[in-house]
Write an enzyme that holds these catalytic residues in place. Structure first.
Site, mmCIF file in Angstrom:
data_model
loop_
_atom_site.group_PDB
_atom_site.id
_atom_site.type_symbol
_atom_site.label_atom_id
_atom_site.label_comp_id
_atom_site.label_asym_id
_atom_site.label_seq_id
_atom_site.Cartn_x
_atom_site.Cartn_y
_atom_site.Cartn_z
ATOM 1 N N LYS A 230 0.834 -1.196 0.000
ATOM 2 C CA LYS A 230 0.000 0.000 0.000
ATOM 3 C C LYS A 230 0.875 1.254 0.000
ATOM 4 O O LYS A 230 2.064 1.200 0.359
ATOM 5 C CB LYS A 230 -0.890 0.026 1.250
ATOM 6 C CG LYS A 230 -1.942 -1.050 1.319
ATOM 7 C CD LYS A 230 -2.761 -0.917 2.598
ATOM 8 C CE LYS A 230 -3.785 -2.025 2.737
ATOM 9 N NZ LYS A 230 -4.857 -1.919 1.736
ATOM 10 N N ASP A 241 -8.189 -2.661 10.052
ATOM 11 C CA ASP A 241 -8.560 -3.752 9.146
ATOM 12 C C ASP A 241 -9.028 -4.988 9.894
ATOM 13 O O ASP A 241 -9.262 -6.028 9.280
ATOM 14 C CB ASP A 241 -7.377 -4.087 8.228
ATOM 15 C CG ASP A 241 -7.828 -4.562 6.860
ATOM 16 O OD1 ASP A 241 -8.985 -4.320 6.499
ATOM 17 O OD2 ASP A 241 -7.025 -5.190 6.153
ATOM 18 N N ARG A 304 -10.022 -11.751 1.914
ATOM 19 C CA ARG A 304 -10.881 -12.825 1.395
ATOM 20 C C ARG A 304 -10.231 -14.189 1.561
ATOM 21 O O ARG A 304 -10.920 -15.211 1.607
ATOM 22 C CB ARG A 304 -11.231 -12.531 -0.060
ATOM 23 C CG ARG A 304 -10.107 -12.583 -1.036
ATOM 24 C CD ARG A 304 -10.378 -11.793 -2.305
ATOM 25 N NE ARG A 304 -10.381 -10.356 -2.039
ATOM 26 C CZ ARG A 304 -10.613 -9.438 -2.961
ATOM 27 N NH1 ARG A 304 -10.883 -9.795 -4.210
ATOM 28 N NH2 ARG A 304 -10.588 -8.158 -2.640
#
Length: 458
Positions: A230, A241, A304
């Site tokens: 990032k 997060d 995910r």
């Protein structure tokens, strides 16, 4: 603090009216009154009451008030228990302060309520206080910096609070989760010096033997993006997060404290996504607990991966009848819906309807994303069963489609709260800067709804 009136002297009086001008504040200097307009009678909702109460309390505290009395008969008459609970929650959340490592003195403030004869005031305030405490617990976790909340520290804090609330807890460590084949979870978690933890909480308030609803919360205690690094600006709020996992923990505590008759299991995969010599890389092909292979398109699409294995664990090991996952999953949802609403994907219309009913009571907003079969092309890989990032835009939908492959035929909801879990600027009146606690109240209401539906079906 919100209490029923007990004849204590209150320095201020808070008045609520319906003069049609929403959220207007007027103060009578001599009488030391704060008047809050709730709009016209036709527009009155629990969410408006929640916001109005928060704004009034913040305003009075800025003016030096330490206590106030409010006649809530109007709210109780028009909205019943939901209105009184919303007022109490707004007042409490308006006073929330994150933990700080500097000297700061907070003045206490108490709001005394009168006019609760139309409802069971004591019971409503007790239930509301438990839910609000769950929201604040989630906010506390999310606001902690990464060096104060490693996966192990998160497991310790969550399980201690859960045990005190009467829940069964389990924390699975390295060899246990490796033995289960949770390769996707470990691909992320093994990148950090602080090893991952799979946190499992079991609340059994429903019928014996009734299959539980599973709440699966993403808990990346810090996300650098891995080798798909990032930007410095993008990393500033990445301690948040793990907000999905925090929301699940807060909701579970509220369910247990209020003895809600429902069976719920929480599965919280807690990891850090860092860079190390053994970190996974773009182009890698990894496995998963479900037996599906995954090609890595981006190491910054790590949430995910850990959710995939956690969803599989909830279904195969905990026997979940339904699954809700909640996560700060994609920047795409934040760009699409901003800080106003969270995205939802569902494979069961009835389950989605239950979520909307829960959201109508919580005041939190959700917007359903499509999951048409054509979108499966977004996550196709020439090398593996799935690709962990999008082949062609639609990032939020691609992430949901990826997770749906692991939910299978189990009724499933995916809540992407990336835009709503953190406020860089001041949001709603009952939300300060930082963590919002998004999802706690809706998950609580959803579990309560599902429990009631199960009882009526018996």
């Amino acid at each position: 603090m919100v209490k029923l009136w007990e004849q204590e002297a209150a320095a201020w009086r808070l008045e609520l009216d319906l003069d049609g001008e929403a959220l207007a504040l007027r103060m009578g200097d001599e009488a030391r009154q704060m008047r809050v307009s709730l709009g016209g009678a036709g527009a009155l909702t629990p969410e408006l009451v929640r916001r109005a109460a928060a704004k009034a309390v913040q305003s009075m505290c800025r003016l030096g008030a330490e206590s106030a009395a409010a006649d809530v008969s109007l709210v109780a008459e028009k909205l019943g228990e939901a209105g009184v609970a919303a007022l109490a929650q707004g007042a409490e959340l308006a006073r929330y302060q994150p933990k700080m490592w500097k000297e700061k003195k907070e003045r206490p403030f108490t709001l005394y309520l009168t006019g609760t004869e139309a409802v069971d005031g004591a019971r409503v305030l007790a239930e509301s206080a438990a839910v609000t405490a769950g929201v604040c617990f989630a906010r506390d976790l999310v606001n902690l910096p990464a060096n104060k909340l490693t996966p192990e520290m998160m497991a310790q804090q969550v399980t201690q609070a859960a045990q005190e609330a009467g829940m069964e807890t389990q924390v699975l460590c390295g060899e246990e989760t490796r033995a289960l084949g949770m390769e996707a979870y470990h691909a992320v978690g093994d990148s950090a010096g602080h090893p991952p933890r799979l946190i499992v909480l079991r609340y059994r308030g429903g019928a014996a033997g009734q299959a539980p609803l599973a709440l699966v919360g993403k808990a990346v205690c810090f996300d650098t993006g891995g080798y798909s690094l990032k930007t410095a600006q993008g990393m500033r709020t990445m301690k948040c997060d793990m907000a999905g996992g925090a929301a699940v923990a807060g909701a579970m505590l509220a369910l247990a404290k209020n003895h809600v008759p429902v069976n719920v299991t929480a599965v919280i995969p807690a990891v850090e996504n860092r860079i190390s010599p053994d970190s996974f890389l773009p182009g890698d092909v990894i496995g998963s607990m479900a037996g599906k292979s995954i090609e890595i398109g981006s190491t910054d699409a790590e949430g995910r991966l850990i959710l995939a294995d956690a969803i599989t664990y909830a279904i195969t090991k905990e026997g979940a009848a339904k699954v809700v996952d909640i996560a700060t999953l994609t920047g795409a949802i934040a760009r699409m819906l901003g800080g106003v609403a969270a995205g939802v994907m569902a494979n069961d219309d009835g389950f989605y309807d239950q979520l909307q009913a829960a959201a109508s009571r919580s005041g939190e907003k959700f917007w359903r994303m499509p999951n048409y079969p054509e979108y499966k092309k977004l996550i196709e890989s020439p090398l593996a069963d799935l690709y962990n990032s999008s082949n062609d835009g639609c990032g939020a939908i691609a992430a949901g489609m990826f997770l749906s492959a692991f939910a299978g035929d189990t009724p499933w909801l995916h809540l992407d709260i990336a835009g709503t879990a953190w406020n860089s600027a001041h949001g709603l009146e009952y939300q300060g800067k930082g963590a919002t606690g998004m999802g706690v109240t809706t998950l609580y209401e959803l579990c309560r709804t599902c429990g009631a539906a199960e009882r009526s079906a018996q």
